[in-house]
Design a protein around this motif. Structure first.
Motif, PDB file in Angstrom:
ATOM      1  N   GLY A  94      13.060  41.599  31.496  1.00  0.00           N
ATOM      2  CA  GLY A  94      12.083  42.192  30.589  1.00  0.00           C
ATOM      3  C   GLY A  94      10.829  41.344  30.478  1.00  0.00           C
ATOM      4  N   TRP A  95      10.062  41.665  29.473  1.00  0.00           N
ATOM      5  CA  TRP A  95       8.790  40.988  29.230  1.00  0.00           C
ATOM      6  C   TRP A  95       8.988  39.688  28.465  1.00  0.00           C
ATOM      7  N   LEU A  96       8.122  38.730  28.743  1.00  0.00           N
ATOM      8  CA  LEU A  96       7.989  37.504  27.960  1.00  0.00           C
ATOM      9  C   LEU A  96       6.551  37.439  27.491  1.00  0.00           C
ATOM     10  N   SER A  97       6.365  37.051  26.247  1.00  0.00           N
ATOM     11  CA  SER A  97       5.013  36.850  25.746  1.00  0.00           C
ATOM     12  C   SER A  97       4.993  35.575  24.917  1.00  0.00           C
ATOM     13  N   VAL A  98       3.822  35.037  24.741  1.00  0.00           N
ATOM     14  CA  VAL A  98       3.652  33.829  23.945  1.00  0.00           C
ATOM     15  C   VAL A  98       3.025  34.238  22.622  1.00  0.00           C
ATOM     16  N   GLU A  99       3.671  33.865  21.538  1.00  0.00           N
ATOM     17  CA  GLU A  99       3.174  34.179  20.198  1.00  0.00           C
ATOM     18  C   GLU A  99       3.131  32.872  19.411  1.00  0.00           C
ATOM     19  N   ILE A 100       1.958  32.234  19.411  1.00  0.00           N
ATOM     20  CA  ILE A 100       1.819  30.889  18.864  1.00  0.00           C
ATOM     21  C   ILE A 100       0.639  30.804  17.901  1.00  0.00           C
ATOM     22  N   LEU A 101       0.588  29.699  17.186  1.00  0.00           N
ATOM     23  CA  LEU A 101      -0.596  29.403  16.388  1.00  0.00           C
ATOM     24  C   LEU A 101      -1.707  28.965  17.342  1.00  0.00           C
ATOM     25  N   PRO A 102      -2.937  29.398  17.112  1.00  0.00           N
ATOM     26  CA  PRO A 102      -4.032  29.082  18.030  1.00  0.00           C
ATOM     27  C   PRO A 102      -4.615  27.689  17.796  1.00  0.00           C
ATOM     28  N   LYS A 103      -3.768  26.672  17.927  1.00  0.00           N
ATOM     29  CA  LYS A 103      -4.218  25.297  17.657  1.00  0.00           C
ATOM     30  C   LYS A 103      -4.007  24.444  18.894  1.00  0.00           C
ATOM     31  N   PRO A 104      -4.852  23.521  19.206  1.00  0.00           N
ATOM     32  CA  PRO A 104      -6.003  23.091  18.414  1.00  0.00           C
ATOM     33  C   PRO A 104      -7.151  24.090  18.410  1.00  0.00           C
ATOM     34  N   GLU A 105      -7.206  24.955  19.415  1.00  0.00           N
ATOM     35  CA  GLU A 105      -8.142  26.084  19.421  1.00  0.00           C
ATOM     36  C   GLU A 105      -7.583  27.126  20.385  1.00  0.00           C
ATOM     37  N   PRO A 106      -7.916  28.401  20.206  1.00  0.00           N
ATOM     38  CA  PRO A 106      -7.244  29.474  20.935  1.00  0.00           C
ATOM     39  C   PRO A 106      -7.188  29.323  22.460  1.00  0.00           C
ATOM     40  N   CYS A 107      -8.304  29.044  23.093  1.00  0.00           N
ATOM     41  CA  CYS A 107      -8.311  28.961  24.564  1.00  0.00           C
ATOM     42  C   CYS A 107      -7.480  27.791  25.063  1.00  0.00           C
ATOM     43  N   LEU A 108      -7.528  26.675  24.368  1.00  0.00           N
ATOM     44  CA  LEU A 108      -6.738  25.514  24.766  1.00  0.00           C
ATOM     45  C   LEU A 108      -5.250  25.778  24.553  1.00  0.00           C
TER      46      LEU A 108
END
Length: 86
Positions: free
Chosen positions: A55-69
């Motif tokens: 199936g699918w895997l996704s990442v669901e995280i806090l956007p720290k230290p900043e979203p792109c990083l």
């Protein structure tokens, strides 16, 4: 659906319910990018392969230290595991 927390000792439980799992959200123990906490993602991926999860895997995280990083950290950490266990 079901929600299963990947804490120490219960990863093998995943195989019991794998037929009901449609997707999995990944985050480390501190809700940061994988590799920044205490979760053993190698064990999780090995058990997903053993259970024949497709199936699918996704990442669901806090956007720290900043979203792109945070996104880059997730990709850099998980890509070798995905390659190894695909």
């Amino acid at each position: 659906g079901i929600s299963l927390s990947m804490k120490a000792g219960n990863v093998p439980e995943l195989a019991k319910y794998i037929e009901y799992v449609e997707y999995i959200h990944l985050a480390d123990s501190n809700r940061l990018a994988p590799g920044w906490g205490h979760i053993d993602f190698e064990d999780i991926f090995a058990n997903l392969m053993k259970a024949k999860y497709d199936g699918w895997l996704s990442v669901e995280i806090l956007p720290k230290p900043e979203p792109c990083l945070a996104a880059r950290q997730s990709v850099d950490y998980l890509k070798p595991l995905i390659t190894k266990y695909s």
